[in-house]
Design a protein around this motif. Structure first.
Motif, PDB file in Angstrom:
ATOM      1  N   UNK A 241       0.932  -1.164  -0.014  1.00  0.00           N
ATOM      2  CA  UNK A 241       0.056  -0.116  -0.043  1.00  0.00           C
ATOM      3  C   UNK A 241       0.764   1.344   0.118  1.00  0.00           C
ATOM      4  N   UNK A 242       1.720   1.419   0.952  1.00  0.00           N
ATOM      5  CA  UNK A 242       2.531   2.582   0.890  1.00  0.00           C
ATOM      6  C   UNK A 242       3.481   2.816  -0.199  1.00  0.00           C
ATOM      7  N   UNK A 244       2.700   1.950  -3.215  1.00  0.00           N
ATOM      8  CA  UNK A 244       1.353   2.489  -4.409  1.00  0.00           C
ATOM      9  C   UNK A 244       1.290   3.964  -3.931  1.00  0.00           C
ATOM     10  N   UNK A 245       1.341   4.380  -2.598  1.00  0.00           N
ATOM     11  CA  UNK A 245       0.708   5.681  -2.304  1.00  0.00           C
ATOM     12  C   UNK A 245       1.916   6.745  -2.769  1.00  0.00           C
ATOM     13  N   UNK A 246       3.093   6.217  -2.303  1.00  0.00           N
ATOM     14  CA  UNK A 246       4.279   6.955  -2.700  1.00  0.00           C
ATOM     15  C   UNK A 246       4.531   7.227  -4.405  1.00  0.00           C
ATOM     16  N   UNK A 247       4.528   6.115  -4.925  1.00  0.00           N
ATOM     17  CA  UNK A 247       4.451   6.089  -6.218  1.00  0.00           C
ATOM     18  C   UNK A 247       3.440   7.213  -6.855  1.00  0.00           C
ATOM     19  N   UNK A 248       2.266   7.190  -6.350  1.00  0.00           N
ATOM     20  CA  UNK A 248       1.232   7.954  -6.908  1.00  0.00           C
ATOM     21  C   UNK A 248       1.294   9.441  -6.877  1.00  0.00           C
ATOM     22  N   UNK A 249       2.312   9.775  -5.820  1.00  0.00           N
ATOM     23  CA  UNK A 249       2.461  11.307  -5.726  1.00  0.00           C
ATOM     24  C   UNK A 249       3.504  11.514  -6.638  1.00  0.00           C
ATOM     25  N   UNK A 250       3.762  10.884  -7.526  1.00  0.00           N
ATOM     26  CA  UNK A 250       5.185  11.298  -8.702  1.00  0.00           C
ATOM     27  C   UNK A 250       6.404  10.993  -8.296  1.00  0.00           C
ATOM     28  N   UNK A 251       6.656  10.181  -7.202  1.00  0.00           N
ATOM     29  CA  UNK A 251       8.005  10.013  -6.606  1.00  0.00           C
ATOM     30  C   UNK A 251       8.516   9.043  -7.586  1.00  0.00           C
ATOM     31  N   UNK A 260       8.902   4.943   1.310  1.00  0.00           N
ATOM     32  CA  UNK A 260       7.865   3.877   1.601  1.00  0.00           C
ATOM     33  C   UNK A 260       8.242   2.545   2.028  1.00  0.00           C
TER      34      UNK A 260
ATOM     35  N   UNK B  80       5.474  10.524 -14.134  1.00  0.00           N
ATOM     36  CA  UNK B  80       5.483  10.939 -12.735  1.00  0.00           C
ATOM     37  C   UNK B  80       4.662  12.389 -12.568  1.00  0.00           C
ATOM     38  N   UNK B  83       1.243  11.554 -12.567  1.00  0.00           N
ATOM     39  CA  UNK B  83       0.756  11.137 -11.300  1.00  0.00           C
ATOM     40  C   UNK B  83       0.651  12.342 -10.497  1.00  0.00           C
ATOM     41  N   UNK B  90      -6.618   5.973  -0.921  1.00  0.00           N
ATOM     42  CA  UNK B  90      -6.908   4.512  -1.102  1.00  0.00           C
ATOM     43  C   UNK B  90      -7.688   3.750  -0.126  1.00  0.00           C
ATOM     44  N   UNK B  94      -3.169   3.942   3.438  1.00  0.00           N
ATOM     45  CA  UNK B  94      -1.482   3.842   2.837  1.00  0.00           C
ATOM     46  C   UNK B  94      -0.648   5.004   3.247  1.00  0.00           C
ATOM     47  N   UNK B  96       2.416   6.341   5.727  1.00  0.00           N
ATOM     48  CA  UNK B  96       3.409   5.519   6.223  1.00  0.00           C
ATOM     49  C   UNK B  96       3.660   5.598   7.664  1.00  0.00           C
ATOM     50  N   UNK B 111       7.470  14.896  -5.983  1.00  0.00           N
ATOM     51  CA  UNK B 111       7.796  14.794  -7.012  1.00  0.00           C
ATOM     52  C   UNK B 111       8.762  16.080  -7.602  1.00  0.00           C
ATOM     53  N   UNK B 167      -0.117  17.648  -3.367  1.00  0.00           N
ATOM     54  CA  UNK B 167       0.426  17.610  -4.784  1.00  0.00           C
ATOM     55  C   UNK B 167      -0.129  18.657  -5.682  1.00  0.00           C
TER      56      UNK B 167
END
Lengths: 337, 259
Positions: A241-242, A244-251, A260, B80, B83, B90, B94, B96, B111, B167
């Motif tokens: 989950x985390x 996916x979340x960090x990826x979805x921020x554009x990281x 994550x 990116x 995104x 979610x 999700x 941290x 980003x 974001x």
């Protein structure tokens, strides 16, 4: 099917070999001819496989069939154990192995209670239980060396194992190139880990000379391989989950790992590392026996001269330190949970 | 007529195990909409959202977002950036764990961070202020220094919304945002989603289960069944008959209307 045949083949082959050896009583000279011996063993193994097949054909359950399936015939519930073939098979194989083991280790009650030898043991224990505390200062000095040897080995292993742990984690190494790197590194680490630290110590004592440096290097290599495996298993079991979340921020990939994954694995990492240090101190004393420096080297020197009272003192020091570290690391790991 | 923000054309997704999650999905989303996607578990709702921001790779079809074809993007930097503009929340929040709420929210800025800055966790005072503003927006600013794993489910989801807002997105993808919350908290979270939709003008696409929530919050509804769109329309157009067609015969809305 295949596993059943191989398993039964090995068991029956072993029994046939033991029987043949008992009947023919070959000399050591004959046993050393590897070529001929392996041909014999292969023949026995093949016969064993055939026997396994034949028994299955006769609807008799062999041990292999019971373990791995499929069963040749349904197992009746109420049948007494001595009427089941596979239980006899297990019993006979274990008995044969036991007999061979007793013969091979030259087990002898006569030696164990031989008067002369027994007197030696009594002398040794008398020495050990009556330590000569005069060597205590030197023993303490040496065990400090051992502790720091283990500490340096662990510290140097951490950054290497940390980086390797991500490169050796299946969930991070996706894509064809990454998979190849993953596979190569995994294999390399497995090989490295399967070589005992003792062997590494022998290698390094030739390479950099006898002493604590060689011992430290040996421990470090072993620690890198072990820690990398434990660390990477942690990485593989993190929550998705985390990530996916960090990826979805554009990281990017590295940010995702750092934000994550690392927070999720940090505590288990520390826990493993403390335990590894604890293991390394114990290993360091052993490694000293082959010239890795520290208390082990001191121990082997006095042991060589049969100075048991001095050895007793050293063993006492080792026991206290190992016990203390073991307790400390257990408490720390408990607190980290 | 408002501007088209997102256009999906003939989008299909087949997983490696052969499961066809999406079949030729066509969809248009206007700027400022609160679009709700409904459908059974496994109907392809989550896959659709994850294809939009390329967390999943679409098998075929096109996704036009603000005029750019997202599905054809090769450069990871472009993906990116997309995104960043399509923030996502979610079902299981999700966040941290073991990190403070404020830090979680500031992760929405990753980003734009250099490797060096993100390695040392360097965030400017301005970014910190923005993060706090966004926490205030979802009414949870006082929790900023608290560890994220110590919050309740509803609070976690609000932190996740704040992270998404950090974001500076134009579109918010909400994948079953209230499915693991109790009915009361459900409405709190949905109210905040509506607030950012109406006050900040951020377009929202949300996967939901409860028809009562759909009727209350959605401006438009799309229903997925076995990877295909079987219904498009206004929330009040979903009759009992449509409901059964989407969810199967004998289905009843689990959430009563007084929810």
């Amino acid at each position: 099917m295949l596993r059943r045949t191989i398993f039964d083949g090995v068991l029956f082959g072993f029994l046939l070999s033991v029987l043949t050896a008992a009947v023919l009583a070959p000399t050591e000279e004959q046993l050393l001819q590897l070529g001929i011996v392996s041909v014999w063993i292969l023949i026995f193994f093949a016969l064993g496989c055939v026997l396994s097949g034949a028994l299955t054909r006769l609807r008799v359950n062999t041990l292999g069939a019971v373990l791995f399936g499929p069963l040749a015939a349904a197992e009746p519930e109420d049948r007494a154990w001595y009427r089941l073939f596979w239980k006899w098979q297990l019993l006979v194989a274990l008995l044969a192995a036991f007999v061979v083991a007793v013969v091979k280790t030259e087990f002898s009650f006569i030696e164990l209670f031989d008067q002369h030898g027994f007197a030696g043991a009594v002398r040794l224990f008398k020495g050990l239980l009556n330590p000569n505390w005069e060597v205590l200062p030197r023993a303490v000095l040496n065990i400090v060396e051992t502790i720091f040897m283990a500490f340096l080995a662990t510290s140097l292993a951490i950054p290497l194992a940390f980086v390797l742990s991500f490169v050796c984690a299946k969930n991070i190494m996706q894509g064809p190139v990454a998979r190849v790197v993953y596979f190569v590194l995994r294999t390399f680490l497995n090989v490295t880990r399967s070589i005992e630290a003792l062997i590494w110590a022998i290698i390094f004592s030739v390479w950099v000379g006898i002493g604590p440096f060689a011992g430290m290097l040996a421990l470090m290599i072993h620690s890198v391989a072990s820690l990398a495996k434990q660390y990477s298993e942690m990485v593989e079991s993190v929550e998705e989950g985390p990530i996916e979340a960090i990826e979805s921020t554009g990281a990017n990939k590295l940010q995702t790992i750092w934000y994550a994954i690392v927070p999720q694995v940090l505590l288990p990492y520390i826990s493993f590392t403390v335990y590894r240090w604890d293991i390394n101190v114990r290993m360091a004393t052993i490694i000293g026996l082959v010239g890795g420096g520290g208390i082990g080297t001191m121990l082997v020197q006095y042991q060589g001269q049969a100075m048991w009272r001095e050895v007793g003192c050293i063993i006492a020091v080792i026991a206290v330190v190992v016990w203390a570290l073991d307790q400390a690391s257990a408490h720390i790991r408990e607190a980290l949970k | 007529m408002a501007e088209v923000l997102l256009r999906v054309e003939k989008l299909s997704k087949t997983y490696a195990n052969g499961v066809q999650a999406l079949k030729n999905v066509d969809l248009e989303v206007q700027q400022g909409e609160f679009l709700v996607i409904i459908g059974l578990s496994g109907s392809g709702k989550s896959t659709l959202l994850r294809c939009l921001n390329r967390l999943q790779e679409p098998t075929s079809g096109n996704i036009f977002f603000q005029g750019q074809d997202v599905s054809q993007m090769q450069d990871v930097r472009d993906i990116r950036e997309v995104r960043r503009q399509m923030a996502m929340i979610f079902q299981h929040f999700n966040l941290i764990p073991r990190q403070s709420v404020l830090k979680n929210v500031m992760m929405g800025r990753l980003a734009d961070k250099t490797l060096w800055q993100s390695f040392w966790g360097i965030f400017s005072a301005e970014e910190k202020r923005q993060a706090l503003d966004n926490l205030r927006l979802v009414g949870i600013a006082e929790k900023a220094p608290v560890r994220a794993d110590q919050l309740s489910g509803g609070q976690k989801q609000r932190v996740a919304i704040a992270r998404a807002l950090t974001q500076k997105p134009t579109l918010l993808l909400a994948d079953e945002p209230v499915s693991s919350l109790d009915p009361a908290t459900c409405h709190v979270v949905m109210d905040y989603l509506r607030k950012i939709n109406q006050e900040l003008g951020i377009t929202v696409i949300a996967n939901l289960h409860f028809l009562s929530l759909v009727r209350k919050y959605a401006t438009r509804v799309v229903a997925l069944k076995d990877g295909e769109i079987v219904f498009r329309g206004r929330p009040d157009e979903i009759t009992e008959e449509w409901f059964r067609r989407i969810y199967g015969e004998g289905a009843q809305d689990v959430a009563p209307n007084d929810l």
